[in-house]
Design a protein around this motif. Structure first.
Motif, mmCIF file in Angstrom:
data_model
loop_
_atom_site.group_PDB
_atom_site.id
_atom_site.type_symbol
_atom_site.label_atom_id
_atom_site.label_comp_id
_atom_site.label_asym_id
_atom_site.label_seq_id
_atom_site.Cartn_x
_atom_site.Cartn_y
_atom_site.Cartn_z
ATOM 1 N N LEU A 31 7.470 9.056 -2.204
ATOM 2 C CA LEU A 31 8.165 8.065 -1.482
ATOM 3 C C LEU A 31 7.687 6.731 -2.527
ATOM 4 O O LEU A 31 8.514 5.934 -2.643
ATOM 5 N N GLY A 32 6.852 6.907 -3.470
ATOM 6 C CA GLY A 32 6.629 5.821 -4.621
ATOM 7 C C GLY A 32 7.308 6.158 -5.874
ATOM 8 O O GLY A 32 7.330 5.073 -6.722
ATOM 9 N N VAL A 33 8.428 6.870 -5.769
ATOM 10 C CA VAL A 33 9.303 6.987 -6.940
ATOM 11 C C VAL A 33 10.155 5.818 -7.293
ATOM 12 O O VAL A 33 9.946 5.383 -8.665
ATOM 13 N N GLY A 34 10.476 5.067 -6.257
ATOM 14 C CA GLY A 34 11.130 3.908 -6.491
ATOM 15 C C GLY A 34 10.295 3.026 -7.027
ATOM 16 O O GLY A 34 10.794 1.993 -8.006
ATOM 17 N N VAL A 35 9.075 2.710 -6.755
ATOM 18 C CA VAL A 35 8.056 1.942 -7.460
ATOM 19 C C VAL A 35 7.920 1.944 -8.859
ATOM 20 O O VAL A 35 7.732 1.234 -9.682
ATOM 21 N N GLY A 36 7.813 3.105 -9.250
ATOM 22 C CA GLY A 36 7.516 3.733 -10.584
ATOM 23 C C GLY A 36 8.901 3.242 -11.461
ATOM 24 O O GLY A 36 8.798 2.743 -12.409
ATOM 25 N N ILE A 37 10.046 3.384 -10.899
ATOM 26 C CA ILE A 37 11.127 3.097 -11.740
ATOM 27 C C ILE A 37 11.370 1.814 -11.759
ATOM 28 O O ILE A 37 11.521 1.023 -12.902
ATOM 29 N N ALA A 38 10.934 0.997 -10.534
ATOM 30 C CA ALA A 38 10.970 -0.713 -10.665
ATOM 31 C C ALA A 38 9.733 -1.072 -11.563
ATOM 32 O O ALA A 38 10.259 -2.288 -12.126
ATOM 33 N N ASP A 39 8.806 -0.561 -11.848
ATOM 34 C CA ASP A 39 7.972 -1.075 -12.875
ATOM 35 C C ASP A 39 8.258 -0.796 -14.251
ATOM 36 O O ASP A 39 7.935 -1.621 -15.030
ATOM 37 N N ARG A 40 9.381 0.137 -14.473
ATOM 38 C CA ARG A 40 9.677 0.325 -15.840
ATOM 39 C C ARG A 40 11.086 -0.161 -16.357
ATOM 40 O O ARG A 40 10.945 -0.958 -17.196
ATOM 41 N N ILE A 41 11.968 0.182 -15.812
ATOM 42 C CA ILE A 41 13.174 -0.265 -16.016
ATOM 43 C C ILE A 41 14.253 -0.773 -14.562
ATOM 44 O O ILE A 41 15.347 -0.390 -14.192
ATOM 45 N N PRO A 42 13.561 -1.798 -14.186
ATOM 46 C CA PRO A 42 14.366 -2.531 -12.764
ATOM 47 C C PRO A 42 15.981 -2.724 -13.087
ATOM 48 O O PRO A 42 16.504 -2.634 -12.436
ATOM 49 N N VAL A 43 15.944 -3.746 -14.249
ATOM 50 C CA VAL A 43 17.342 -4.171 -14.366
ATOM 51 C C VAL A 43 18.106 -3.341 -14.847
ATOM 52 O O VAL A 43 19.437 -3.137 -14.159
ATOM 53 N N ARG B 109 3.368 -9.608 -0.334
ATOM 54 C CA ARG B 109 3.336 -10.081 -1.656
ATOM 55 C C ARG B 109 2.609 -11.542 -1.640
ATOM 56 O O ARG B 109 2.208 -12.169 -2.620
ATOM 57 N N LYS B 110 2.463 -12.079 -0.215
ATOM 58 C CA LYS B 110 1.698 -13.174 0.038
ATOM 59 C C LYS B 110 0.367 -13.126 -0.471
ATOM 60 O O LYS B 110 -0.348 -14.123 -0.536
ATOM 61 N N GLY B 111 -0.243 -11.816 -0.243
ATOM 62 C CA GLY B 111 -1.742 -11.603 -0.589
ATOM 63 C C GLY B 111 -2.203 -10.805 -1.799
ATOM 64 O O GLY B 111 -3.174 -10.180 -1.887
ATOM 65 N N ALA B 112 -1.090 -10.408 -2.391
ATOM 66 C CA ALA B 112 -1.446 -9.154 -3.747
ATOM 67 C C ALA B 112 -0.415 -9.665 -4.902
ATOM 68 O O ALA B 112 0.815 -10.102 -4.681
ATOM 69 N N ASP B 113 -0.591 -8.900 -5.829
ATOM 70 C CA ASP B 113 0.145 -9.128 -6.917
ATOM 71 C C ASP B 113 1.457 -8.164 -6.498
ATOM 72 O O ASP B 113 1.642 -7.430 -5.834
ATOM 73 N N LEU B 114 2.469 -8.324 -7.619
ATOM 74 C CA LEU B 114 3.905 -7.722 -7.485
ATOM 75 C C LEU B 114 3.627 -6.062 -7.352
ATOM 76 O O LEU B 114 4.235 -5.654 -6.206
ATOM 77 N N HIS B 115 2.864 -5.448 -8.009
ATOM 78 C CA HIS B 115 2.831 -3.954 -7.960
ATOM 79 C C HIS B 115 2.269 -3.510 -6.908
ATOM 80 O O HIS B 115 2.798 -2.793 -6.182
ATOM 81 N N THR B 116 1.059 -4.167 -6.648
ATOM 82 C CA THR B 116 0.367 -3.666 -5.406
ATOM 83 C C THR B 116 1.107 -3.894 -4.092
ATOM 84 O O THR B 116 1.070 -3.199 -3.177
ATOM 85 N N ALA B 117 1.648 -5.010 -3.989
ATOM 86 C CA ALA B 117 2.615 -5.409 -2.778
ATOM 87 C C ALA B 117 3.748 -4.428 -2.611
ATOM 88 O O ALA B 117 4.022 -3.994 -1.572
ATOM 89 N N LEU B 118 4.488 -4.002 -3.905
ATOM 90 C CA LEU B 118 5.400 -3.372 -3.891
ATOM 91 C C LEU B 118 5.217 -2.015 -3.467
ATOM 92 O O LEU B 118 5.792 -1.206 -2.671
ATOM 93 N N ARG B 119 3.888 -1.315 -3.933
ATOM 94 C CA ARG B 119 3.481 0.077 -3.477
ATOM 95 C C ARG B 119 3.248 -0.041 -2.067
ATOM 96 O O ARG B 119 3.337 1.043 -1.392
ATOM 97 N N ARG B 120 2.450 -0.949 -1.712
ATOM 98 C CA ARG B 120 1.945 -0.960 -0.335
ATOM 99 C C ARG B 120 3.143 -0.837 0.713
ATOM 100 O O ARG B 120 3.228 -0.226 1.773
ATOM 101 N N THR B 121 4.348 -1.624 0.172
ATOM 102 C CA THR B 121 5.303 -1.781 0.991
ATOM 103 C C THR B 121 6.165 -0.448 1.194
ATOM 104 O O THR B 121 6.337 0.086 2.236
ATOM 105 N N VAL B 122 6.375 0.297 -0.132
ATOM 106 C CA VAL B 122 7.205 1.567 -0.010
ATOM 107 C C VAL B 122 6.597 2.889 0.552
ATOM 108 O O VAL B 122 6.877 3.499 1.427
#
Length: 477
Positions: free
Chosen positions: A45-57, A363-376
């Motif tokens: 499920l976290g595949v999208g997070v890995g992509i977002a960390d590397r080449i989001p644009v 995101r209100k209580g964590a950095d971007l990567h942590t918030a994104l991974r917890r979300t997904v």
């Protein structure tokens, strides 16, 4: 009712059941959420997070290009439909025949009868295009004009002796002249070029026919006041409705006076075009209304109206993908399947809103990567369960005898799967891009909460994190 059951009844029933567990021997099943942190499913499920960390644009641009290409490919989808689309098949599938009563389907003969008639009687001829001509039909050149219009016909028309095969008041005159010698002499006296078509005293010709046994035929192709006429051209069986309609309109332009192409083929094509245009218009309005609603909702609830644009991306990709899939599977875009695109918008919002709302909360209580991974990972498991149950629940319509119902089930299931995948794979990259513009730093929680507090929370026990993810997973579900 679903909202009330899951929003009111289910929480109350869960609390009641948990309280009774203390005194009643109620078994406890698995408390582990789907896709929990550290599980194999969580990594998938976290595949999208890995992509977002590397080449989001780059990934978002690729998704937009894919959507544009899919939308362009979808413009070639078949928009025609026939009455057979709404009838049971000629032969019932064997797996349905094996069902016991009263589930076994009956025998249906209507399609077999239609196929028999088409094979025996319309092997070279299909439908017809009718031209209504508005002009004084007693003018000397009226019948000659109808005759000349059939010369060098379009490719979709059936040709006989170099002319379009047609039926009109001209054919009625010629046929009756072969049966009535007196009428034949009347036609010959008024035929200047000896081609069997009278050029003078057309009023007398019509009066003679209207008092003869051919009067019923005349009434079919000539108005009572002799101010308009009807010409029916035969169309080849293997010609598409769109081509026949276009050629019919070209044929109507050959007449000097006002002429209009109509008939079953033209009407069906007009209906198909109307359905397609209205579906595209409705889709555009639905997307516009969705943007307005999401902007207002996120502004009202979280003070973040701009995040609605990120929320919209997976919906656009899903709609384009479903439309392209229709053409790929050979499914016509008709009155029934046209509803799928608007349905995809509703399903896409359902999945993507869960992800975006959870992301804002994390995101209100964590950095971007942590918030994104917890979300997904946390929400993805619940969304996957929802995706499977809904897709298979509606996709079972593929077993229906009616082809349109089967197509509806297939496309609905496909739209659900696409909405799920785009929400977990494409949406994270869109959220990263949005976060770069909306927040000062990806390492600082949104709103400026101390980063150390989040670090302390991350250093807590695995059981605490599991309980937290489980609660959020159930909330997402």
């Amino acid at each position: 009712f679903t909202f009330l059951i899951f929003g009111v009844f289910l929480p109350a029933a869960k609390v009641w059941m948990d309280r009774r567990k203390e005194s009643w021997p109620i078994p406890t099943f698995s408390q582990k959420p789907l896709g929990r942190e550290g599980s194999s499913l969580g990594e998938v499920l976290g595949v999208g997070v890995g992509i977002a960390d590397r080449i989001p644009v780059l990934f978002v641009l690729a998704a937009l290009l894919f959507s544009a290409g899919a939308a362009g490919y979808a413009t070639g989808v078949d928009t025609s439909f026939t009455q057979e689309d709404f009838l049971p098949p000629e032969e019932v599938p064997s797996y349905l025949r094996s069902l016991p009563e009263p589930f076994a389907p009956s025998d249906y003969s209507v399609v077999a009868t239609l196929n028999f008639l088409e094979e025996r009687f319309t092997s070279s001829q299909g439908g017809s295009v009718t031209i209504y001509v508005e002009r004084p039909m007693e003018q000397d050149s009226a019948l000659e004009e109808i005759h000349r219009a059939g010369e060098d016909p379009p490719d979709s028309f059936v040709v006989t002796d170099g002319r379009a095969e047609s039926t009109s008041v001209v054919t009625v005159i010629r046929d009756y002249a072969e049966q009535d010698p007196e009428f034949a002499r009347l036609v010959a006296r008024n035929d200047a070029n000896d081609n069997g078509i009278p050029d003078d005293d057309l009023g007398e010709i019509y009066d003679y026919l209207e008092t003869s046994p051919a009067s019923s035929q005349v009434d079919r192709y000539l108005a009572e006041d002799h101010r308009s006429a009807r010409v029916v051209y035969t169309v080849s069986a293997d010609v598409a409705d769109a081509e026949a309609t276009e050629d019919g309109e070209q044929m109507a332009e050959r007449f000097r006076y006002e002429a209009v192409a109509t008939g079953d083929i033209v009407v069906f094509q007009a209906v198909s075009d109307l359905i397609f245009n209205s579906a595209v218009t409705s889709l555009a309005l639905a997307l516009g209304g969705t943007v307005v609603f999401l902007v207002f909702s996120y502004w009202l609830l979280d003070g973040l109206p701009s995040i609605a644009l990120a929320n919209l991306l997976p919906i656009v990709v899903s709609v384009a993908g479903v439309a392209a899939t229709m053409r790929l599977l050979g499914i016509s875009f008709n009155a029934f399947t046209a509803t799928i695109l608007s349905l995809t918008i509703g399903l896409g919002i359902d999945y993507s809103v869960h992800v975006v709302h959870r992301f804002v909360d994390e995101r209100k209580g964590a950095d971007l990567h942590t918030a994104l991974r917890r979300t997904v990972v946390g929400t993805g498991g619940a969304l996957m369960g929802s995706m499977f149950t809904t897709a298979f629940g509606i996709g079972v319509l593929v077993l229906s005898l009616l082809s349109v119902l089967g197509q509806f089930g297939v496309l609905t299931a496909v739209s659900i799967v696409y909405s799920f995948l785009t929400s977990l794979v494409i949406l994270p990259s869109a959220l990263v891009i949005w976060d770069r513009f909306a927040n000062e730093s990806p390492d600082v929680p949104m709103g400026g909460a101390p980063a150390g507090a989040d670090a302390d929370a991350d250093s807590g026990s695995d059981s605490d994190r599991l309980a937290t993810d489980g609660g959020r997973n159930r909330e997402g579900r």
